[in-house]
Design an enzyme around this catalytic site. Structure first.
Site, PDB file in Angstrom:
ATOM      1  N   SER A   6     -60.935 -44.143  32.425  1.00  0.00           N
ATOM      2  CA  SER A   6     -61.962 -44.963  31.692  1.00  0.00           C
ATOM      3  C   SER A   6     -62.962 -43.919  31.056  1.00  0.00           C
ATOM      4  O   SER A   6     -63.394 -42.931  31.813  1.00  0.00           O
ATOM      5  CB  SER A   6     -62.698 -45.703  32.780  1.00  0.00           C
ATOM      6  OG  SER A   6     -64.019 -46.159  32.327  1.00  0.00           O
ATOM      7  N   HIS A  29     -58.939 -46.341  28.461  1.00  0.00           N
ATOM      8  CA  HIS A  29     -59.593 -47.569  28.755  1.00  0.00           C
ATOM      9  C   HIS A  29     -61.220 -47.368  28.615  1.00  0.00           C
ATOM     10  O   HIS A  29     -61.803 -46.525  28.911  1.00  0.00           O
ATOM     11  CB  HIS A  29     -59.492 -47.785  30.445  1.00  0.00           C
ATOM     12  CG  HIS A  29     -60.182 -48.797  31.116  1.00  0.00           C
ATOM     13  ND1 HIS A  29     -59.380 -49.907  31.342  1.00  0.00           N
ATOM     14  CD2 HIS A  29     -61.470 -48.930  31.618  1.00  0.00           C
ATOM     15  CE1 HIS A  29     -60.174 -51.045  32.014  1.00  0.00           C
ATOM     16  NE2 HIS A  29     -61.481 -50.232  32.142  1.00  0.00           N
ATOM     17  N   ASP A  31     -64.646 -49.309  28.570  1.00  0.00           N
ATOM     18  CA  ASP A  31     -65.322 -50.590  29.010  1.00  0.00           C
ATOM     19  C   ASP A  31     -66.663 -50.960  28.176  1.00  0.00           C
ATOM     20  O   ASP A  31     -67.315 -50.232  27.653  1.00  0.00           O
ATOM     21  CB  ASP A  31     -66.167 -49.950  30.292  1.00  0.00           C
ATOM     22  CG  ASP A  31     -65.251 -49.497  31.502  1.00  0.00           C
ATOM     23  OD1 ASP A  31     -64.499 -50.718  31.800  1.00  0.00           O
ATOM     24  OD2 ASP A  31     -64.851 -48.412  31.732  1.00  0.00           O
ATOM     25  N   MET A  33     -69.552 -53.571  27.802  1.00  0.00           N
ATOM     26  CA  MET A  33     -70.705 -54.199  28.713  1.00  0.00           C
ATOM     27  C   MET A  33     -71.619 -54.576  27.549  1.00  0.00           C
ATOM     28  O   MET A  33     -72.326 -53.894  26.902  1.00  0.00           O
ATOM     29  CB  MET A  33     -71.122 -53.443  29.792  1.00  0.00           C
ATOM     30  CG  MET A  33     -70.061 -52.638  30.525  1.00  0.00           C
ATOM     31  SD  MET A  33     -70.751 -51.940  32.044  1.00  0.00           S
ATOM     32  CE  MET A  33     -69.285 -50.838  32.634  1.00  0.00           C
ATOM     33  N   HIS A  62     -61.596 -53.113  27.989  1.00  0.00           N
ATOM     34  CA  HIS A  62     -62.091 -54.013  29.053  1.00  0.00           C
ATOM     35  C   HIS A  62     -63.400 -54.652  28.947  1.00  0.00           C
ATOM     36  O   HIS A  62     -64.425 -53.997  28.691  1.00  0.00           O
ATOM     37  CB  HIS A  62     -61.960 -53.138  30.209  1.00  0.00           C
ATOM     38  CG  HIS A  62     -62.602 -53.915  31.563  1.00  0.00           C
ATOM     39  ND1 HIS A  62     -62.908 -53.351  32.871  1.00  0.00           N
ATOM     40  CD2 HIS A  62     -62.500 -55.261  31.922  1.00  0.00           C
ATOM     41  CE1 HIS A  62     -63.328 -54.275  33.703  1.00  0.00           C
ATOM     42  NE2 HIS A  62     -63.081 -55.421  33.280  1.00  0.00           N
ATOM     43  N   MET A  64     -66.456 -56.757  29.496  1.00  0.00           N
ATOM     44  CA  MET A  64     -67.243 -57.354  30.508  1.00  0.00           C
ATOM     45  C   MET A  64     -68.634 -57.873  29.825  1.00  0.00           C
ATOM     46  O   MET A  64     -69.572 -57.429  29.837  1.00  0.00           O
ATOM     47  CB  MET A  64     -67.797 -56.338  31.552  1.00  0.00           C
ATOM     48  CG  MET A  64     -66.477 -55.735  32.460  1.00  0.00           C
ATOM     49  SD  MET A  64     -67.008 -53.977  33.261  1.00  0.00           S
ATOM     50  CE  MET A  64     -66.360 -53.228  31.786  1.00  0.00           C
ATOM     51  N   MET A 133     -60.643 -56.019  39.643  1.00  0.00           N
ATOM     52  CA  MET A 133     -61.532 -55.166  39.959  1.00  0.00           C
ATOM     53  C   MET A 133     -61.786 -54.790  41.314  1.00  0.00           C
ATOM     54  O   MET A 133     -61.656 -55.768  42.405  1.00  0.00           O
ATOM     55  CB  MET A 133     -62.965 -55.815  39.400  1.00  0.00           C
ATOM     56  CG  MET A 133     -63.222 -56.121  38.146  1.00  0.00           C
ATOM     57  SD  MET A 133     -63.238 -54.533  37.127  1.00  0.00           S
ATOM     58  CE  MET A 133     -64.293 -53.563  37.763  1.00  0.00           C
ATOM     59  N   ASP A 171     -58.993 -51.549  38.694  1.00  0.00           N
ATOM     60  CA  ASP A 171     -60.260 -50.713  38.266  1.00  0.00           C
ATOM     61  C   ASP A 171     -61.527 -50.579  39.177  1.00  0.00           C
ATOM     62  O   ASP A 171     -61.809 -51.751  39.651  1.00  0.00           O
ATOM     63  CB  ASP A 171     -60.644 -51.544  37.100  1.00  0.00           C
ATOM     64  CG  ASP A 171     -61.693 -50.873  36.097  1.00  0.00           C
ATOM     65  OD1 ASP A 171     -62.040 -49.817  36.370  1.00  0.00           O
ATOM     66  OD2 ASP A 171     -62.022 -51.518  34.991  1.00  0.00           O
TER      67      ASP A 171
HETATM   68  C1  DX5 Z   1     -66.444 -50.550  35.871  1.00  0.00           C
HETATM   69  C2  DX5 Z   1     -65.624 -50.140  34.954  1.00  0.00           C
HETATM   70  C3  DX5 Z   1     -64.677 -49.070  35.154  1.00  0.00           C
HETATM   71  C4  DX5 Z   1     -65.197 -47.929  35.703  1.00  0.00           C
HETATM   72  C5  DX5 Z   1     -64.417 -47.126  36.684  1.00  0.00           C
HETATM   73  O1  DX5 Z   1     -67.093 -51.574  35.764  1.00  0.00           O
HETATM   74  O2  DX5 Z   1     -65.088 -51.395  34.789  1.00  0.00           O
HETATM   75  O3  DX5 Z   1     -63.650 -48.895  34.237  1.00  0.00           O
HETATM   76  O4  DX5 Z   1     -65.384 -47.014  34.520  1.00  0.00           O
HETATM   77  O5  DX5 Z   1     -65.315 -46.149  36.937  1.00  0.00           O
HETATM   78  P1  DX5 Z   1     -64.497 -45.408  38.339  1.00  0.00           P
HETATM   79  O6  DX5 Z   1     -63.464 -44.871  38.380  1.00  0.00           O
HETATM   80  O7  DX5 Z   1     -65.578 -43.884  38.451  1.00  0.00           O
HETATM   81  O8  DX5 Z   1     -64.851 -46.351  39.569  1.00  0.00           O
HETATM   82 ZN    ZN Z   2     -63.063 -51.075  33.495  1.00  0.00          ZN
END
Ligand code: DX5
Ligand code: ZN
Length: 232
Positions: A6, A29, A31, A33, A62, A64, A133, A171
């Site tokens: 990520s 990956h 993210d 948000m 991903h 969110m 998650m 994740d």
């Molecule tokens: C959190 C994200 C993850 C995050 C994981 O909401 O969806 O993808 O980047 O980071 P680590 O591996 O540091 O937990």
């Molecule tokens: Zn993620």
């Protein structure tokens, strides 16, 4: 065993260079948000389009965000190979998964830590990935929540019982310390943010995580073969 770093903990001002640091990754990956579904705001479609133009690596988006029914298809149309929406946010997950697949992407369905595996019953045959998650979504570098491990096994049994080929992706809080218990429970794909981008050599960490997962998977297969042998 697939490792999908990520970029949430990467340096966003040098995104191209950061992605180039993990050539061994199975996918990048990303993210997305929206500050509504989760209490954090990251990047959106224009950045994903720029990343698409600079790398041939598989992009694993991903989302969110609220209203993925409206926004997710654009990411598939932008050329992302995998687009994952949250089951808590989707209004019509079957239709959305079909739309993503029709646009040429793998369709993923994500579950927050407190969401039960049973919400997948009707969509499992329509998707390519379940993202479990193992932290509350929104931020990187949070500690792994062990309470999700039984859910991994439950989802893997549902997939096997239906004879489907669906990836189970973890994740949140994935590291050399936590990856084995996820493999043993049935996961095969791992997001790692801080573990990879805070390592001195991120690509070496990707390979180490994959080797550790593969060894745990081989170990789990031997144990189950022995157990079958004893029963027989
Ligand atoms: C959190 C994200 C993850 C995050 C994981 O909401 O969806 O993808 O980047 O980071 P680590 O591996 O540091 O937990
Ligand atoms: Zn993620």
């Amino acid at each position: 065993m697939r490792i999908t770093p990520s970029i949430l903990n990467a340096d966003f001002t040098r995104l191209g260079d950061e992605i180039a640091r993990v050539p061994s990754a199975d996918a990048i990956h990303i993210d997305v948000m929206d500050n509504h579904f989760v209490p954090n705001l990251t990047i959106g479609l224009p950045v994903v389009e720029s990343v698409r133009a600079m790398t041939a690596q598989m992009l694993d988006i991903h989302l969110m965000i609220e209203d993925p029914d409206r926004w997710a298809p654009s990411y598939a149309e932008a050329g992302a190979e995998s687009v994952t929406f949250h089951m808590e946010a989707a209004r019509a997950p079957v239709r959305l998964a079909r739309t993503l697949r029709a646009a040429g992407a793998r369709a993923g369905a994500a579950l927050n830590p407190a969401t039960s595996a049973s919400v997948l019953t009707s969509v499992l045959g329509e998707i390519d990935t379940v993202l479990v998650m193992s932290v509350e979504p929104g931020f990187g570098a949070q500690p792994f929540l062990d309470l999700v491990v039984p859910k991994i096994a439950e989802i893997r049994s549902m997939i096997s019982a239906a004879d489907l080929d669906v990836w189970v992706q973890m994740d949140g809080g994935i590291s050399l310390e936590t990856i084995e218990r996820c493999v043993e429970a049935g996961a095969d794909t791992f997001v790692a943010g801080s573990a990879v981008f805070r390592a001195q050599d991120p690509d070496q960490m990707v390979r180490q995580l994959r080797d550790t997962a593969q060894a745990a998977s081989a170990g789990a297969r031997t144990v189950s073969a022995c157990a079958c042998g004893r029963r027989g």
